[in-house]
Scaffold this motif. Sequence first.
Motif, mmCIF file in Angstrom:
data_model
loop_
_atom_site.group_PDB
_atom_site.id
_atom_site.type_symbol
_atom_site.label_atom_id
_atom_site.label_comp_id
_atom_site.label_asym_id
_atom_site.label_seq_id
_atom_site.Cartn_x
_atom_site.Cartn_y
_atom_site.Cartn_z
ATOM 1 N N TYR A 65 0.839 -1.194 0.000
ATOM 2 C CA TYR A 65 0.000 0.000 0.000
ATOM 3 C C TYR A 65 0.871 1.241 0.000
ATOM 4 C CZ TYR A 65 0.762 0.068 5.093
ATOM 5 O OH TYR A 65 1.319 0.105 6.344
ATOM 6 N N GLY A 66 0.232 2.389 -0.225
ATOM 7 C CA GLY A 66 0.978 3.649 -0.282
ATOM 8 C C GLY A 66 2.070 3.547 -1.335
ATOM 9 N N PRO A 67 3.230 4.156 -1.072
ATOM 10 C CA PRO A 67 4.322 4.121 -2.047
ATOM 11 C C PRO A 67 4.789 2.696 -2.380
ATOM 12 C CG PRO A 67 4.793 5.704 -0.294
ATOM 13 C CD PRO A 67 3.565 4.943 0.113
ATOM 14 N N GLY A 68 4.515 1.757 -1.495
ATOM 15 C CA GLY A 68 4.911 0.366 -1.713
ATOM 16 C C GLY A 68 4.145 -0.325 -2.824
ATOM 17 N N SER A 70 4.070 0.320 -5.756
ATOM 18 C CA SER A 70 4.886 0.256 -6.974
ATOM 19 C C SER A 70 5.487 -1.121 -7.227
ATOM 20 C CB SER A 70 5.991 1.315 -6.935
ATOM 21 O OG SER A 70 6.861 1.089 -5.838
ATOM 22 N N ILE A 71 5.662 -1.942 -6.182
ATOM 23 C CA ILE A 71 6.200 -3.293 -6.357
ATOM 24 C C ILE A 71 5.217 -4.184 -7.130
ATOM 25 C CG2 ILE A 71 5.339 -4.233 -4.161
ATOM 26 C CD1 ILE A 71 7.898 -5.884 -3.971
ATOM 27 N N LEU A 72 3.942 -3.824 -7.126
ATOM 28 C CA LEU A 72 2.909 -4.665 -7.727
ATOM 29 C C LEU A 72 2.352 -4.123 -9.033
ATOM 30 C CD1 LEU A 72 0.887 -5.648 -4.512
ATOM 31 C CD2 LEU A 72 2.887 -6.779 -5.524
ATOM 32 N N THR A 73 2.940 -3.037 -9.535
ATOM 33 C CA THR A 73 2.409 -2.429 -10.761
ATOM 34 C C THR A 73 3.367 -2.609 -11.944
ATOM 35 O OG1 THR A 73 3.349 -0.270 -10.177
ATOM 36 C CG2 THR A 73 1.065 -0.695 -9.509
ATOM 37 N N LYS A 74 2.773 -2.668 -13.125
ATOM 38 C CA LYS A 74 3.574 -2.769 -14.345
ATOM 39 C C LYS A 74 4.151 -1.398 -14.669
ATOM 40 C CE LYS A 74 1.147 -6.591 -16.530
ATOM 41 N NZ LYS A 74 0.421 -7.047 -17.735
ATOM 42 N N GLY A 75 5.328 -1.403 -15.272
ATOM 43 C CA GLY A 75 5.960 -0.150 -15.659
ATOM 44 C C GLY A 75 7.466 -0.266 -15.632
ATOM 45 N N PHE A 94 -0.154 -11.955 -3.554
ATOM 46 C CA PHE A 94 0.155 -10.531 -3.578
ATOM 47 C C PHE A 94 -1.156 -9.754 -3.536
ATOM 48 C CE2 PHE A 94 3.869 -12.482 -5.457
ATOM 49 C CZ PHE A 94 4.918 -11.773 -4.891
ATOM 50 N N SER A 95 -1.265 -8.828 -2.591
ATOM 51 C CA SER A 95 -2.473 -8.027 -2.425
ATOM 52 C C SER A 95 -2.147 -6.542 -2.528
ATOM 53 C CB SER A 95 -3.112 -8.312 -1.062
ATOM 54 O OG SER A 95 -3.532 -9.666 -1.006
ATOM 55 N N ALA A 96 -2.865 -5.879 -3.441
ATOM 56 C CA ALA A 96 -2.698 -4.433 -3.662
ATOM 57 C C ALA A 96 -3.826 -3.695 -2.961
ATOM 58 C CB ALA A 96 -2.723 -4.134 -5.160
ATOM 59 N N CYS A 97 -3.486 -2.631 -2.259
ATOM 60 C CA CYS A 97 -4.453 -1.831 -1.510
ATOM 61 C C CYS A 97 -5.395 -1.073 -2.450
ATOM 62 C CB CYS A 97 -3.713 -0.849 -0.615
ATOM 63 S SG CYS A 97 -4.785 0.300 0.258
ATOM 64 N N GLY A 98 -6.678 -1.325 -2.317
ATOM 65 C CA GLY A 98 -7.678 -0.643 -3.121
ATOM 66 C C GLY A 98 -7.732 0.853 -2.845
ATOM 67 N N ASN A 99 -7.513 1.247 -1.600
ATOM 68 C CA ASN A 99 -7.504 2.684 -1.270
ATOM 69 C C ASN A 99 -6.382 3.401 -2.015
ATOM 70 O OD1 ASN A 99 -9.695 2.559 0.493
ATOM 71 N ND2 ASN A 99 -8.403 2.153 2.267
ATOM 72 N N THR A 100 -5.207 2.781 -2.047
ATOM 73 C CA THR A 100 -4.079 3.376 -2.767
ATOM 74 C C THR A 100 -4.366 3.415 -4.267
ATOM 75 O OG1 THR A 100 -2.535 2.564 -1.071
ATOM 76 C CG2 THR A 100 -1.583 3.218 -3.190
ATOM 77 N N MET A 101 -4.968 2.352 -4.783
ATOM 78 C CA MET A 101 -5.318 2.299 -6.213
ATOM 79 C C MET A 101 -6.247 3.466 -6.572
ATOM 80 S SD MET A 101 -3.988 -0.531 -7.724
ATOM 81 C CE MET A 101 -5.112 -0.979 -9.037
ATOM 82 N N LYS A 102 -7.258 3.714 -5.726
ATOM 83 C CA LYS A 102 -8.205 4.814 -5.970
ATOM 84 C C LYS A 102 -7.501 6.168 -5.934
ATOM 85 C CE LYS A 102 -12.111 2.351 -4.011
ATOM 86 N NZ LYS A 102 -12.842 2.127 -2.764
ATOM 87 N N LYS A 103 -6.615 6.335 -4.962
ATOM 88 C CA LYS A 103 -5.897 7.608 -4.815
ATOM 89 C C LYS A 103 -5.028 7.888 -6.040
ATOM 90 C CE LYS A 103 -3.201 10.201 -1.461
ATOM 91 N NZ LYS A 103 -2.584 10.215 -0.145
ATOM 92 N N ILE A 104 -4.310 6.871 -6.508
ATOM 93 C CA ILE A 104 -3.455 7.035 -7.693
ATOM 94 C C ILE A 104 -4.311 7.320 -8.925
ATOM 95 C CG2 ILE A 104 -1.887 5.820 -9.275
ATOM 96 C CD1 ILE A 104 -0.745 4.387 -6.764
ATOM 97 N N GLN A 108 -3.723 10.603 -11.056
ATOM 98 C CA GLN A 108 -3.128 10.485 -12.389
ATOM 99 C C GLN A 108 -4.159 10.403 -13.513
ATOM 100 O OE1 GLN A 108 -0.393 7.162 -12.211
ATOM 101 N NE2 GLN A 108 1.037 8.282 -10.929
ATOM 102 N N GLY A 109 -5.422 10.242 -13.154
ATOM 103 C CA GLY A 109 -6.468 10.151 -14.168
ATOM 104 C C GLY A 109 -6.598 8.787 -14.810
ATOM 105 N N LYS A 110 -5.792 7.826 -14.348
ATOM 106 C CA LYS A 110 -5.902 6.448 -14.834
ATOM 107 C C LYS A 110 -5.420 5.496 -13.744
ATOM 108 C CE LYS A 110 -1.411 6.412 -17.098
ATOM 109 N NZ LYS A 110 -0.625 6.101 -18.267
#
Length: 141
Positions: A65-68, A70-75, A94-104, A108-110
């Motif tokens: 979650y939060g800045p972390g 990035s370990i679970l995203t493509k790029g 591997f679990s990605a935080c939905g709150n962080t996903m919404k914030k990003i 960023q608009g995507k």
Amino acid sequence: RRPSHLSVSSIMLMGSTIAEMSAKHKVVIQVSSADTKIQTIALNNAVNVQKHYGPGESDVEIVAYGPGLSILTKGKKNKNAKRVASLAMSDITFSACGNTMKKITKKQGKAPILVEGVKEVPAGVVRIMELQGKGYSYIRP
């Protein structure tokens, strides 16, 4: 004829010993830092637990979650993306935080694109709490 008190106690003790022998080793690893070194340590920790206990003997979940996240995203910035995808196929969750996903997404608009094999959970911190409630040991590298 009813069993004596000692017999009932012995049966109960034997039952709890069998349950302990069949219990898996469970660990949740928190990743809340964008630091690549810390993220790599988290992945190493997960692999080391699996190696130590052997195939099928551990439940390992990495929650980011939060800045972390990035370990679970493509790029291009995620040097661990291929390793995460590979480990997801090796029984590491591997679990990605939905709150962080919404914030990003809002910022960023995507939405960030998650690495294959990563699932989204409503809230990373809540997921960690739930897993600890189920007997998972907590690790934060």
